[in-house]
Design a protein around this motif. Structure first.
Motif, PDB file in Angstrom:
ATOM      1  N   PRO A 246       1.010  -1.124   0.036  1.00 42.42           N
ATOM      2  CA  PRO A 246       0.036   0.016   0.051  1.00 42.42           C
ATOM      3  C   PRO A 246       0.724   1.502  -0.003  1.00 42.42           C
ATOM      4  O   PRO A 246       0.454   2.103  -0.403  1.00 42.42           O
ATOM      5  N   PHE A 247       1.934   1.355   0.595  1.00 46.25           N
ATOM      6  CA  PHE A 247       2.911   2.493   0.386  1.00 46.25           C
ATOM      7  C   PHE A 247       3.303   2.537  -0.711  1.00 46.25           C
ATOM      8  O   PHE A 247       3.404   3.893  -1.450  1.00 46.25           O
ATOM      9  N   MET A 248       3.715   1.497  -1.621  1.00 42.01           N
ATOM     10  CA  MET A 248       4.131   1.703  -2.920  1.00 42.01           C
ATOM     11  C   MET A 248       2.827   2.591  -3.671  1.00 42.01           C
ATOM     12  O   MET A 248       3.194   3.325  -4.696  1.00 42.01           O
ATOM     13  N   ALA A 249       1.668   1.841  -3.602  1.00 42.41           N
ATOM     14  CA  ALA A 249       0.670   2.455  -4.508  1.00 42.41           C
ATOM     15  C   ALA A 249       0.352   3.927  -4.035  1.00 42.41           C
ATOM     16  O   ALA A 249       0.154   4.786  -4.873  1.00 42.41           O
ATOM     17  N   GLN A 250       0.701   4.068  -2.696  1.00 47.02           N
ATOM     18  CA  GLN A 250       0.406   5.492  -2.323  1.00 47.02           C
ATOM     19  C   GLN A 250       1.450   6.559  -2.716  1.00 47.02           C
ATOM     20  O   GLN A 250       1.284   7.987  -2.776  1.00 47.02           O
ATOM     21  N   ASN A 251       2.869   6.105  -3.211  1.00 42.80           N
ATOM     22  CA  ASN A 251       3.985   6.951  -3.537  1.00 42.80           C
ATOM     23  C   ASN A 251       4.318   6.761  -4.996  1.00 42.80           C
ATOM     24  O   ASN A 251       5.545   6.047  -5.061  1.00 42.80           O
ATOM     25  N   PRO A 252       3.573   6.998  -5.889  1.00 38.66           N
ATOM     26  CA  PRO A 252       4.086   6.581  -7.396  1.00 38.66           C
ATOM     27  C   PRO A 252       5.303   7.095  -7.794  1.00 38.66           C
ATOM     28  O   PRO A 252       5.758   6.675  -8.784  1.00 38.66           O
ATOM     29  N   GLU A 253       5.490   8.229  -7.162  1.00 40.73           N
ATOM     30  CA  GLU A 253       6.919   8.988  -7.748  1.00 40.73           C
ATOM     31  C   GLU A 253       8.048   8.252  -7.279  1.00 40.73           C
ATOM     32  O   GLU A 253       9.200   8.815  -7.701  1.00 40.73           O
ATOM     33  N   ALA A 332      22.701   1.157   6.399  1.00 42.07           N
ATOM     34  CA  ALA A 332      23.334   2.460   7.125  1.00 42.07           C
ATOM     35  C   ALA A 332      24.370   3.094   6.719  1.00 42.07           C
ATOM     36  O   ALA A 332      24.766   4.309   6.583  1.00 42.07           O
ATOM     37  N   THR A 333      25.412   2.113   6.105  1.00 48.57           N
ATOM     38  CA  THR A 333      26.896   2.725   5.882  1.00 48.57           C
ATOM     39  C   THR A 333      26.602   3.503   4.659  1.00 48.57           C
ATOM     40  O   THR A 333      27.368   4.438   4.369  1.00 48.57           O
ATOM     41  N   PHE A 334      25.509   3.457   3.977  1.00 50.13           N
ATOM     42  CA  PHE A 334      25.381   4.426   2.634  1.00 50.13           C
ATOM     43  C   PHE A 334      24.582   5.642   3.017  1.00 50.13           C
ATOM     44  O   PHE A 334      24.450   6.604   2.253  1.00 50.13           O
ATOM     45  N   GLY A 335      24.487   5.795   4.448  1.00 53.51           N
ATOM     46  CA  GLY A 335      23.731   6.981   4.947  1.00 53.51           C
ATOM     47  C   GLY A 335      22.319   7.408   4.392  1.00 53.51           C
ATOM     48  O   GLY A 335      22.225   8.426   3.592  1.00 53.51           O
ATOM     49  N   MET A 336      21.442   6.675   4.936  1.00 51.79           N
ATOM     50  CA  MET A 336      19.899   6.894   4.441  1.00 51.79           C
ATOM     51  C   MET A 336      19.108   6.602   5.688  1.00 51.79           C
ATOM     52  O   MET A 336      19.245   5.854   6.457  1.00 51.79           O
ATOM     53  N   PRO A 337      17.893   7.160   5.637  1.00 52.80           N
ATOM     54  CA  PRO A 337      16.853   6.721   6.517  1.00 52.80           C
ATOM     55  C   PRO A 337      16.296   5.273   6.285  1.00 52.80           C
ATOM     56  O   PRO A 337      16.220   4.626   5.027  1.00 52.80           O
ATOM     57  N   LEU A 338      16.420   4.746   7.406  1.00 50.32           N
ATOM     58  CA  LEU A 338      16.140   3.152   7.715  1.00 50.32           C
ATOM     59  C   LEU A 338      14.583   2.970   8.205  1.00 50.32           C
ATOM     60  O   LEU A 338      14.162   3.759   9.175  1.00 50.32           O
ATOM     61  N   PHE A 339      13.811   2.004   7.328  1.00 48.65           N
ATOM     62  CA  PHE A 339      12.556   1.720   8.140  1.00 48.65           C
ATOM     63  C   PHE A 339      12.649   0.226   8.231  1.00 48.65           C
ATOM     64  O   PHE A 339      13.062  -0.641   7.371  1.00 48.65           O
ATOM     65  N   GLN A 358      17.839   9.029  15.455  1.00 44.15           N
ATOM     66  CA  GLN A 358      16.657   9.453  14.424  1.00 44.15           C
ATOM     67  C   GLN A 358      17.055   9.005  13.222  1.00 44.15           C
ATOM     68  O   GLN A 358      17.024   9.941  12.080  1.00 44.15           O
ATOM     69  N   VAL A 359      17.912   7.835  12.935  1.00 40.18           N
ATOM     70  CA  VAL A 359      18.298   7.577  11.572  1.00 40.18           C
ATOM     71  C   VAL A 359      17.264   6.388  11.086  1.00 40.18           C
ATOM     72  O   VAL A 359      17.139   6.052   9.750  1.00 40.18           O
ATOM     73  N   ALA A 360      16.869   5.373  12.227  1.00 38.95           N
ATOM     74  CA  ALA A 360      15.991   4.352  11.883  1.00 38.95           C
ATOM     75  C   ALA A 360      14.497   4.637  12.451  1.00 38.95           C
ATOM     76  O   ALA A 360      14.598   5.205  13.550  1.00 38.95           O
ATOM     77  N   PHE A 361      13.539   3.891  11.872  1.00 42.47           N
ATOM     78  CA  PHE A 361      12.118   4.183  12.110  1.00 42.47           C
ATOM     79  C   PHE A 361      11.464   2.946  12.343  1.00 42.47           C
ATOM     80  O   PHE A 361      11.250   2.535  11.192  1.00 42.47           O
ATOM     81  N   PRO A 362      11.101   2.179  13.367  1.00 40.24           N
ATOM     82  CA  PRO A 362      10.143   1.081  13.555  1.00 40.24           C
ATOM     83  C   PRO A 362       8.729   1.382  13.186  1.00 40.24           C
ATOM     84  O   PRO A 362       8.313   2.468  13.638  1.00 40.24           O
ATOM     85  N   VAL A 363       8.062   0.735  12.356  1.00 37.93           N
ATOM     86  CA  VAL A 363       6.758   1.225  11.995  1.00 37.93           C
ATOM     87  C   VAL A 363       5.692  -0.061  12.072  1.00 37.93           C
ATOM     88  O   VAL A 363       6.276  -1.443  11.950  1.00 37.93           O
ATOM     89  N   ALA A 364       4.596   0.109  12.664  1.00 35.81           N
ATOM     90  CA  ALA A 364       3.760  -1.024  12.959  1.00 35.81           C
ATOM     91  C   ALA A 364       2.612  -1.341  11.695  1.00 35.81           C
ATOM     92  O   ALA A 364       2.298  -2.345  11.721  1.00 35.81           O
ATOM     93  N   PHE A 369       4.010   3.959   8.681  1.00 35.13           N
ATOM     94  CA  PHE A 369       5.196   3.988   7.832  1.00 35.13           C
ATOM     95  C   PHE A 369       5.168   5.367   6.879  1.00 35.13           C
ATOM     96  O   PHE A 369       6.103   5.857   6.734  1.00 35.13           O
ATOM     97  N   GLN A 370       3.841   5.566   6.317  1.00 39.76           N
ATOM     98  CA  GLN A 370       3.571   6.721   5.428  1.00 39.76           C
ATOM     99  C   GLN A 370       4.046   7.987   6.588  1.00 39.76           C
ATOM    100  O   GLN A 370       4.419   9.267   5.736  1.00 39.76           O
ATOM    101  N   ASP A 371       3.333   8.045   7.732  1.00 39.23           N
ATOM    102  CA  ASP A 371       3.851   9.316   8.451  1.00 39.23           C
ATOM    103  C   ASP A 371       5.424   9.369   8.805  1.00 39.23           C
ATOM    104  O   ASP A 371       5.631  10.596   8.582  1.00 39.23           O
ATOM    105  N   ALA A 372       5.892   8.534   9.053  1.00 39.77           N
ATOM    106  CA  ALA A 372       7.537   8.629   9.199  1.00 39.77           C
ATOM    107  C   ALA A 372       8.093   9.059   8.013  1.00 39.77           C
ATOM    108  O   ALA A 372       8.979   9.714   8.106  1.00 39.77           O
TER     109      ALA A 372
END
Length: 414
Positions: A246-253, A332-339, A358-364, A369-372
């Protein structure tokens, strides 16, 4: 009495695996190959010293790998024996070039443990993380084989630290030196009056730092991403995809590279049928005219995930909704937000560290996921990149510490 009970449990465990093998392919492989070391014994050179490295599965292998490769380079006259407990580790790494011999570790029955140690006669044994097989370790101790435990991590809930854990604690006293990951593990060893430890950290940091230096280009993935933002989804399970789809469907860009934990055609087909914005599999994408238009590239092979992260602006790491969080350090080595999922990450120190930064974000669920994701703008991504890379750099050095101990305590020149 307790030793007899332990031995009986090992025999019962083996019988259970054999029985379960009628219904489960992994259990069948494990049972059928329990003594497959006998088929590779001919590779053991009688006059060469041998270092034995044992890893439960692929995750532990990645922790042992920096030490194995440093040892192999520094002491080329030694043979290296690599053992796995899990079929998923053995199947992927049975042809690992840095090891002279690769096989399963037999189930820890007294006769088999004794025969294995006698057959290979190692001059050094290195067990990774939390592998403490009683009969194997006791046999090594009786033969004065130096024993190391590396990237070790302990938790208060383990039986070693229970008032009734005396029998379990005995096996820890066979270890000549522990290289623990964190202060908590050191304090737990202090609690049971074990002082032969060093706080070295996790050798995986050395591994991922080395990966970054030797990253391989994947032209097809680069072409697919082009100049778009991309989320690399590593080692994902069906439970993860229920949040991702559903995250993919909501973020087509946003582009997606999805690497399944297990390559199963039927499961990938289900995902493809639910992807609203187009998908391709890596195996047939090269000549496909829709490569640039597809939103998702599904990786239907193994072995390239660590290099794929270079094309990510974000990463979703699988496993935490079920079996357990997979390796987040590579991303993490490549320096990006993690979920990742919110359930099974708690035993991984790096997950806690990166959440705190605040590099990584656990989601339920999808909504969380979308909010983070929505809260991470360009400026936040830049800060995350800096903090993530700094964290990795600060944590390297465990391999060097382990090798220094070996140089000073093991007769490596034999």
């Amino acid at each position: 009495m307790l030793q007899h009970l332990y031995n009986w449990m090992m025999r019962a465990y083996f019988l259970a695996i054999k029985s379960f093998g009628f219904f489960n392919e992994k259990a069948k492989k494990r049972a059928e190959n329990n003594l497959n070391y006998q088929t590779v014994l001919h590779k053991r050179k009688p006059n060469a010293p041998l270092a034995w490295f044992h890893c439960a599965s692929l995750g532990e292998f990645e922790q042992g790998r920096p030490v194995i490769e440093s040892f192999s380079t520094q002491y080329p006259n030694w043979q290296i024996l690599l053992t796995f407990f899990s079929p998923s580790g053995y199947d992927v790494r049975k042809n690992y070039a840095a090891a002279d011999i690769v096989c399963y570790l037999p189930i820890d029955k007294p006769k088999d443990a004794r025969a294995f140690v006698q057959a290979f006669q190692p001059n050094l044994a290195v067990f990774v993380k939390y592998e403490f097989w009683r009969n194997f370790l006791i046999n090594c101790k009786e033969k004065n084989i130096p024993l190391l435990s590396i990237s070790t991590i302990f938790r208060p809930s383990q039986l070693f630290f229970s008032p009734f854990g005396g029998f379990q604690r005995q096996v820890l006293h066979t270890i000549d030196h522990f290289f623990v990951q964190n202060e908590e593990s050191a304090q737990l060893l202090d609690k049971i009056e074990i002082k032969n430890y060093s706080i070295a950290g996790d050798t995986r940091f050395d591994r991922v730092a080395d990966t970054l230096k030797n990253i391989k280009a994947i032209p097809l993935a680069q072409k697919f991403v082009a100049d778009k933002l991309c989320m690399v989804c590593g080692s994902v399970w069906p439970e993860d995809m229920e949040v991702l789809l559903p995250f993919m469907a909501q973020n087509p860009e946003l582009k997606f590279i999805v690497a399944p934990h297990e390559i199963q055609d039927s499961e990938m087909s289900k995902w493809e049928n639910r992807m609203e914005n187009g998908s391709l599999r890596f195996s047939n994408a090269e000549k496909h005219p829709d490569l640039l238009q597809a939103q998702c590239l599904i990786i239907d092979n193994v072995g390239m995930l660590s290099s794929l992260y270079q094309y990510g602006s974000f990463a979703f790491i699988g496993g935490a909704f079920g079996a357990g969080l997979h390796n987040i350090l590579e991303a993490a080595t490549f320096g990006m937000p993690l979920f990742f999922g919110h359930k099974k990450y708690h035993k991984f120190q790096e997950a806690h560290d990166l959440i705190a930064k605040q590099v990584a974000f656990p989601v339920a669920n999808y909504s969380e996921f979308q909010d983070a994701y929505n809260r991470i703008d360009f400026t936040k991504r830049q800060q995350i990149s800096t903090d993530s890379r700094s964290y990795i750099e600060e944590k390297t050095g465990a391999t060097e510490m382990i090798m220094h101990w070996i140089e000073n305590h093991i007769p490596v020149d034999q």
